[in-house]
Scaffold this active site. Structure first.
Site, short mmCIF file in Angstrom:
data_model
loop_
_atom_site.label_atom_id
_atom_site.label_comp_id
_atom_site.label_asym_id
_atom_site.label_seq_id
_atom_site.Cartn_x
_atom_site.Cartn_y
_atom_site.Cartn_z
N LYS A 1 78.09 69.14 -20.60
CA LYS A 1 78.10 68.53 -21.94
C LYS A 1 76.67 68.35 -22.47
CE LYS A 1 82.50 66.35 -20.91
NZ LYS A 1 83.14 65.18 -20.27
N LYS B 1 84.20 73.06 -21.44
CA LYS B 1 82.76 72.77 -21.46
C LYS B 1 81.99 73.64 -20.49
CE LYS B 1 84.89 69.54 -20.13
NZ LYS B 1 85.72 68.41 -19.75
N ASP C 1 80.00 67.79 -14.63
CA ASP C 1 80.72 67.76 -15.89
C ASP C 1 79.80 67.26 -17.02
OD1 ASP C 1 83.48 67.39 -17.44
OD2 ASP C 1 82.34 65.54 -17.68
#
Lengths: 458, 458
Positions: A232, A132, A228
Site C-alpha cells: 500500500k 494491492k 501488506d
C-alpha cells in the site's frame, strides 16, 4: 427504467470513444466479468444486484454481469449471488467475450492475476482490481498496457478499502504538491497493537485474539511482517509523488518484535506505537525535491496526533500537501463490504467512461524522482537498553552518539534489577548512522541488552 | 517541456470532444479566465504559477491564464500574481474570448456570478467555482446549462475547502448508498464553540476573539447564524442522495444562543456542542427510503464520537454508507491555500477533460426523493429549565412529555437559588412534537424559564 432523467446527458459515446475501442451508447448495458468469488467478490455480486437500478442511473446504462470466474465451479454454482450468471473456471474465455467491457479482478496473488489483467487491458477492457500486491509489483507494465489501449485501470480498493485515498491523490490533490503521507493501512496489526495497548497483553496473545476474531488470517505473515502495508505504501507513494515506487523499494519492518514493555513505555511517555506506512518527499535546504522514500515500521506517535486515536482494526491516512495543509481520512480499511464499496465506485467510474467517453487520470510517474534508500533518510530513534549501573556509564554511552554527530533529545535512566534501564531519544539523523550507533551500543561492554529500538514519527 | 512521458496517452481530443464544443490536442494550452481576485483568487493565481510545470504534466497541456476579472482594475494591476496577465473589469468579454476554455468563478455573492457562470456554460466553457451560496441556490439551472453544453461544472471548494468530500460523494461512493452525512463544515463557528469549551468564555467574548484572529468576518452573520453551513448541507445532501436539495430546504439554526452554561453542562455530561450540518436519508420500517432531510443546528455530540475532537477552525465530515460503513474526512475547511488547492484539483480535472475527452459525473438528482420538512423528522432534545421547587413538580412536568407520547432517556434535578434546575433528555421523537412540548413547558405555571434546548445527534 428510463435514462431521460431531469439531467439531459447529450454526449453519447456510441461512435467509439474508449481509447481505441468501441464505446457504448446511453442506456446500453455495460458488460462485466468478475474474476474471483471470495469475500469481496461475493459482496460485489450481492451489491451489484441490490443497487442495480441506482447504478444504472449513475452510469447511464445498466451493469450486466456476463460471468464469474472461479477456481472450482462446483463450489459456487447454486449460491444466490450467481443466480442466472454463468460460473466458469475459464477466466481467459470470459475476459475475451465480446460483450465484456470491464473486468473486475478479485483473485489475489500476483502472477496469475497479472496475466489475466494484462490480457484484459490488451483486449480493450477496462480493469478494476483490489489487488494491492499486483499493483505494487507491476504498476509499470499494467499502466503501460492500459495507456496503450486507452482504457481505465482502477484500484481504489487496493489501499484502505472504502477510504478513498487513491481517488484523492489521483484527483482531489491533482492541483497540489503532496509532501508526506503517513497512514495506518493494515487493520490486523492495528487491532493487535491496540489490543496490547488496551489490555497490556503480549504480542502472542493479541495475535491469538485477532485470529480468533477473524482479524488475522491463519498465516498472518503478510500482515504482521508489514508486507501488506508495504504494498500500500508503494501505491500511495507512486500516486502522491508521480514517481514509480514499487514494493521492492519499500523498507519494511513488522510488529512481531513489539513487546508489552514497549507498549507500556510508550504510554508512559504519552505516545502510542502504530505500524505506519510513511511516504515522504525529500527536499534540500532550498526546498528542491531530491527524492522520495516509502517505508513501513512500528512508530511512536504522540497521543495528540490524530493517528494515535485510531483504534481497533480501523485505518486512517494522514496527508500533508503544500496548499491543502493536513488532511486525514478515516474508516474501515478492510472487510468484504467496505472493499466492495470501493470496487463498485471504481466500476461506476469505468462504466461511465465506456458510455460517456474519457479516461480516469492514470498513474503518471512523470516526476520520476529518485527513490532514496531508507538508510539515507533522516529518522529518529527511541532506544531502550539495559546497561551496567556504574559511575560514568551515561557519559560514556552519550559519547557514542556525539562521536557520530547525533544529538539527543531526551535521556532517562531508571534503576532496575541487575543494571539500569537507559532510554535515549535522538534528534533526527540519517537512518544508517543511527543503525550504526545501535550496532556499536550492542557491542559495548557496559550495554547488557538493547531491549528495543523504535522509530519516532520524524 | 515535453508530454511524451513514460506514460503514452494515445487518446487525443483534438477532433472535438468536450460536449458539443471543440476539444484540445495533447500539449495544446488550456485557456483559463479567473473571475475575482480576493484571498482565494490570489492564491489560485500564485499556485498556478508555482505549480505550472507539474500541472501541465498532469493535464497533458499547460494552463494559460487569459485574464483576471475584478471590480476595480486599479487596485490589482501591478500585483505580482497578475504579472503578464490581463486584468479587466469586463468579465463578460473575458469569458467570451475564444481562447478561454475554462472559467474559474471566485467572486462570491449569488446574482452576478450566476449570470456569469450561466453565460460561460452556455458558451461551452467548463466552470470551476468555490461559491457555495450560488450552487446551493441554483444547482438546477447551472447543472442544466452544463449538461446542455456537455461541459463540466465543478465545485469541490464550495464545501470544506480541500477536504475532498464533494469528489468522494461524486465518485468514490458512486457505487454505494449514502445513509447519513454529518459534518462540522464551518470553521468560524467551530473556533468559537471550541474557544468557549476550552476557556469557559462567553459567546460574545469568543466571537470577539475569532474576529480579532481573523476567523470571523466583520459581519459574522452568515457564519454564526448557520447560513454558510446550510448552503454546504444543501450541496452535500444533493450529492449524497441524488436528490435536489436547495438552501431553502435546509432548516437552519445558528450558535448565537449558546451560553457558557450550555457548554459547561455539556462537558459535565461528557458531551461537546458542535454546529453540525446533518443530511439524512429517511427510511421506513421495511428499509424503503421515504425522503431526505438536511439541517444545521447546534448538536450535543458524545465525547467519544470522532466529531467531538475536531478543534479550532478545523472541519470534519462524517459519512455513513451502506457498504463502506463509517468514513471520516478531516482538515482545513477554509482559508486561501486550502480552498485554492480544491479549486486547482477541479481545474486539473476540467482541463484534462478538455484534452482527453469525457465529463466529470455531474450532480444527478435522478432519485428525486421527497425533501421532508424538519418538523416531520425524528430528533432528540436536551432541555434545561428552571422550575419551582415544590413537591410533585417533576411528575407534573413528566406528564407533559408522556401525554405527547414522548419518552425520556434521562432526567436530572439540581437545587439552585430560587427554584430547581431540571434537565431532561428525550428519546427520539418527531421534531414538531418536541417543539410543541417546549411551547407547553414555556407556558407551564411551574416553569420559571427554559434555559436552553439543544438537540442530540439522534
Amino acid at each position: 427504467m428510463t435514462f431521460s432523467s431531469p439531467q439531459p446527458t447529450p454526449v453519447s459515446n456510441a461512435e467509439g470513444r474508449n481509447g481505441n475501442y468501441p464505446g457504448k451508447g446511453i442506456g446500453e448495458p455495460v458488460g462485466v466479468a468478475v474474476l474471483g468469488k471470495g469475500t469481496v467478490g461475493t459482496e460485489v455480486l450481492r451489491l451489484l444486484a441490490e443497487f442495480s437500478d441506482n447504478l444504472a442511473q449513475r452510469i447511464g446504462g445498466p451493469i450486466e454481469v456476463r460471468g464469474v470466474a472461479v477456481a472450482n465451479v462446483d463450489k459456487h454454482v447454486g449460491s444466490p449471488e450467481v443466480a442466472g450468471i454463468e460460473v466458469t473456471d475459464d477466466a481467459r474465455s470470459l475476459i475475451a467475450r465480446e460483450d465484456v467491457d470491464i473486468v473486475v479482478e478479485l483473485i489475489g496473488g500476483i502472477d496469475y492475476p497479472r496475466e489475466l489483467v494484462l490480457e484484459a487491458l490488451k483486449a480493450g477492457k477496462s480493469v478494476v482490481t483490489a489487488n494491492k500486491a499486483l499493483v505494487a509489483a507491476h504498476a509499470d507494465e499494467l499502466s503501460e498496457a492500459a495507456n496503450d489501449a486507452g482504457v481505465d485501470l482502477y484500484y481504489e480498493a487496493a489501499v484502505a478499502a472504502a477510504i478513498p485515498v487513491v481517488g484523492m491523490l489521483r484527483r482531489s490533490l491533482a492541483g497540489d504538491q503532496v509532501q508526506r503521507i503517513s497512514g495506518i493501512v493494515n487493520g490486523t496489526t492495528n487491532f493487535i497493537l491496540d489490543a496490547m495497548a488496551t489490555t497490556g497483553m503480549s504480542y502472542a496473545d493479541a495475535l491469538a485474539e485477532a485470529t480468533r476474531l477473524g482479524y488475522a488470517e491463519a498465516d498472518p505473515t503478510a500482515d504482521v511482517e508489514g508486507h501488506d502495508a508495504a504494498s500500500k505504501a508503494a501505491i500511495l507513494a507512486s500516486m502522491g509523488f508521480h514517481t514509480r515506487v514499487t514494493y521492492d523499494d519499500v523498507y519494511c519492518e513488522g510488529i512481531t518484535k513489539i513487546t508489552a514493555e514497549d507498549i507500556d513505555a510508550a504510554r508512559q511517555s504519552n505516545q502510542t506505537i502504530k505500524l505506519l506506512a510513511i511516504c515522504e518527499r525529500l527536499v534540500d535546504a532550498s526546498g528542491e525535491t531530491t527524492g522520495v522514500n516509502a517505508r513501513v515500521h512500528p512508530t511512536l506517535v504522540p497521543n495528540e496526533h490524530p493517528l494515535a486515536t485510531v483504534d481497533k482494526s480501523y485505518n486512517a491516512i494522514f496527508v500533508e500537501a503544500e496548499a491543502a495543509g493536513r488532511l486525514m481520512f478515516y474508516g474501515n480499511g478492510a472487510g468484504g463490504a467496505p472493499t466492495a464499496s470501493a470496487v463498485l465506485g471504481d466500476l461506476v467510474g469505468a462504466a461511465r467512461n465506456k458510455i460517456h467517453g474519457g479516461r480516469a487520470p492514470a498513474e503518471n510517474p512523470y516526476a520520476n524522482y529518485p527513490v532514496v534508500a531508507f538508510g539515507e533518510v533522516d529518522t529518529r530513534y527511541h532506544i531502550n537498553m539495559t546497561v551496567n549501573d556504574r559511575i560514568g556509564v551515561l557519559a560514556d554511552l552519550a559519547r557514542t552518539f556525539s562521536e557520530s554527530g547525533v544529538s539527543l533529545s531526551a535521556v532517562r535512566q531508571e534503576e532496575s534489577g541487575d543494571g539500569a534501564h537507559l532510554i535515549v531519544v535522538t534528534h533526527a539523523a540519517q537512518e544508517k548512522r543511527l543503525q550504526g550507533i545501535v550496532d556499536k551500543l550492542a557491542g559495548h561492554a557496559d550495554v547488557q541488552a538493547i531491549n528495543s529500538v523504535i522509530r519516532l514519527d520524524a
